[in-house]
Motif scaffolding. Structure first.
Motif, short mmCIF file in Angstrom:
data_model
loop_
_atom_site.label_atom_id
_atom_site.label_comp_id
_atom_site.label_asym_id
_atom_site.label_seq_id
_atom_site.Cartn_x
_atom_site.Cartn_y
_atom_site.Cartn_z
N ASP A 245 0.85 -1.18 0.00
CA ASP A 245 0.00 0.00 0.00
C ASP A 245 0.89 1.24 0.00
O ASP A 245 2.02 1.22 0.49
CB ASP A 245 -0.90 -0.02 1.24
CG ASP A 245 -2.03 1.00 1.18
OD1 ASP A 245 -1.73 2.22 1.18
OD2 ASP A 245 -3.20 0.59 1.16
N GLY A 246 0.38 2.35 -0.48
CA GLY A 246 1.18 3.56 -0.51
C GLY A 246 1.23 4.30 0.81
O GLY A 246 2.00 5.25 0.96
N ARG A 247 0.44 3.85 1.79
CA ARG A 247 0.39 4.55 3.07
C ARG A 247 1.42 4.01 4.05
O ARG A 247 1.81 2.84 3.96
CB ARG A 247 -1.01 4.43 3.69
CG ARG A 247 -2.11 5.09 2.88
CD ARG A 247 -3.46 4.74 3.48
NE ARG A 247 -3.74 3.31 3.37
CZ ARG A 247 -4.57 2.65 4.17
NH1 ARG A 247 -5.21 3.29 5.14
NH2 ARG A 247 -4.78 1.36 3.99
N PRO A 248 1.84 4.81 5.02
CA PRO A 248 2.75 4.30 6.05
C PRO A 248 2.00 3.35 6.98
O PRO A 248 0.77 3.33 7.01
CB PRO A 248 3.18 5.57 6.80
CG PRO A 248 2.04 6.51 6.62
CD PRO A 248 1.50 6.24 5.24
N TRP A 249 2.76 2.56 7.73
CA TRP A 249 2.11 1.61 8.64
C TRP A 249 2.68 1.69 10.05
O TRP A 249 3.82 2.09 10.27
CB TRP A 249 2.21 0.18 8.11
CG TRP A 249 3.56 -0.28 7.64
CD1 TRP A 249 3.99 -0.37 6.35
CD2 TRP A 249 4.68 -0.73 8.45
NE1 TRP A 249 5.29 -0.84 6.30
CE2 TRP A 249 5.73 -1.08 7.58
CE3 TRP A 249 4.87 -0.88 9.82
CZ2 TRP A 249 6.97 -1.54 8.04
CZ3 TRP A 249 6.10 -1.35 10.29
CH2 TRP A 249 7.12 -1.67 9.40
N PHE A 250 1.83 1.29 11.00
CA PHE A 250 2.19 1.18 12.42
C PHE A 250 1.79 -0.22 12.88
O PHE A 250 0.62 -0.60 12.84
CB PHE A 250 1.46 2.23 13.25
CG PHE A 250 1.51 1.98 14.74
CD1 PHE A 250 2.72 1.98 15.42
CD2 PHE A 250 0.34 1.74 15.46
CE1 PHE A 250 2.77 1.75 16.79
CE2 PHE A 250 0.38 1.51 16.83
CZ PHE A 250 1.60 1.51 17.49
N VAL A 251 2.78 -1.01 13.30
CA VAL A 251 2.54 -2.38 13.77
C VAL A 251 2.99 -2.49 15.22
O VAL A 251 4.14 -2.20 15.54
CB VAL A 251 3.27 -3.42 12.90
CG1 VAL A 251 3.10 -4.82 13.48
CG2 VAL A 251 2.74 -3.38 11.46
N SER A 252 2.07 -2.89 16.08
CA SER A 252 2.36 -3.10 17.50
C SER A 252 2.45 -4.61 17.74
O SER A 252 1.45 -5.33 17.64
CB SER A 252 1.25 -2.49 18.37
OG SER A 252 1.51 -2.70 19.74
N PHE A 253 3.66 -5.08 18.04
CA PHE A 253 3.92 -6.52 18.22
C PHE A 253 4.15 -6.77 19.70
O PHE A 253 5.14 -6.31 20.27
CB PHE A 253 5.13 -6.92 17.38
CG PHE A 253 5.57 -8.35 17.55
CD1 PHE A 253 4.66 -9.37 17.81
CD2 PHE A 253 6.91 -8.68 17.44
CE1 PHE A 253 5.07 -10.68 17.95
CE2 PHE A 253 7.34 -9.99 17.58
CZ PHE A 253 6.42 -10.99 17.84
N THR A 254 3.25 -7.51 20.34
CA THR A 254 3.29 -7.70 21.79
C THR A 254 3.24 -9.19 22.13
O THR A 254 2.21 -9.70 22.57
CB THR A 254 2.13 -6.96 22.46
OG1 THR A 254 0.89 -7.39 21.87
CG2 THR A 254 2.27 -5.45 22.29
N PRO A 255 4.34 -9.92 21.96
CA PRO A 255 4.34 -11.34 22.28
C PRO A 255 4.28 -11.58 23.78
O PRO A 255 4.60 -10.69 24.58
CB PRO A 255 5.68 -11.82 21.71
CG PRO A 255 6.56 -10.62 21.79
CD PRO A 255 5.66 -9.45 21.49
#
Length: 308
Positions: A245-255
């Motif tokens: 996708d052309g948009r930026p991303w925010f990924v919250s990874f909480t194992p």
């Protein structure tokens, strides 16, 4: 979908199967998805923050303030937050690849603070940017805490701010203590993609359940069902998809890792303390007892079968 539906969720790392189905005992290491051509070193590069659960809290307020602006092309970086659970700073010595690939590249923390050193209140601060006396989550369980206590604040959180700023958002892993126990496994507001562990199975490294955008999927006891691996591969899959996708991303990874697994090991002060090793672990493994930072480690090398 039935609560026992074992079909593979979209983009899941490994399709869930029943415990008696055969699987590859060796496992595999996920292959990172490279950034799209032209973006690897550009202004849209990936900002990676590896943090002990409490270390991320110092950034919560500033992140909430920064993202309340409109996104312009190329102006906002992609953001990956990795929040480990119950990890001590001393345990970073066991993560040489993390230190080499992230710390040595310049992402380190030498100042970090926690306002409320308990799991659920700290997580609520991460999501809201508020102290516990404002978000009112003061314990891990009701009546003073737990996921239900945070519901009144879910319309004004980091996920909502990031989405409003034009980011693609994803949460993968543990949310707030007790989430899903009441049967409601719909994603909280603000998340475009949700891969959330469902309590109380959150504290099992095998035989756990996840909500994939509101649909429940159950994992078994195969080596490839090891929770940390499944969550990690989901992060890789999600970033790969978002990168198209052309948009930026925010990924919250909480194992959950390296938190102890529920019900394993000898009782100490009323709690069971034990961590389950991934069955895909190398046959040459290291076992080190925790030590104060000023002493040398006490370690031994052992040979283990990959099937143990």
């Amino acid at each position: 979908m039935s609560a026992l539906d074992r079909r593979a969720p979209p983009d899941a790392a490994d399709p869930p199967r029943s415990a008696d189905e055969p699987g590859d005992a060796t496992g595999s290491t996920p292959t990172p998805v490279p950034a799209p051509t032209g973006q690897r070193h550009g202004r849209r590069g990936v900002i990676v923050a590896v943090v002990v659960a409490v270390l991320v809290l110092g950034a919560a307020v500033s992140v909430g303030a920064v993202v309340r602006t409109h996104v312009t092309d190329g102006a906002h970086p992609n953001i990956l937050v990795v929040m480990t659970d119950d990890q001590t700073l001393e345990e970073m010595r066991a993560l040489p690849r993390t230190q080499r690939l992230i710390g040595d590249q310049g992402t380190t923390f030498d100042q970090y603070y926690v306002s409320f050193p308990v799991c659920c209140p700290s997580r609520a601060t991460y999501y809201s940017g508020q102290y516990a006396h404002n978000h009112d989550v003061r314990d891990n369980v009701p009546p003073l805490g737990g996921a239900g206590k945070f519901v009144p604040h879910q319309q004004d959180t980091l996920a909502v701010w990031m989405k409003d700023a034009g980011y693609q958002t994803a949460s993968i892993g543990k949310y707030l203590n007790g989430w899903g126990e009441d049967g409601n496994i719909s994603p909280p507001p603000g998340w475009d993609h949700w891969f959330g562990l469902i309590d109380p199975s959150t504290y099992n490294y095998f035989n756990y359940s996840v909500s994939v955008n509101g649909q429940r999927y159950d994992y078994g006891t195969r080596p490839e069902d090891y929770q940390t691996d499944v969550l990690g591969q989901e992060v890789v899959n999600t970033i790969g998809r978002f990168s198209q996708d052309g948009r930026p991303w925010f990924v919250s990874f909480t194992p959950l890792a390296p938190h102890v697994e529920a019900g394993r090991g000898p009782r100490r002060s009323g709690r069971r303390r034990s961590r389950r090793r991934a069955t895909r672990a190398s046959s040459a493994t290291s076992s080190c007892r925790p030590r104060p930072p000023t002493t040398r480690p006490t370690c031994r090398r052992s040979r283990r079968s990959s099937a143990t």
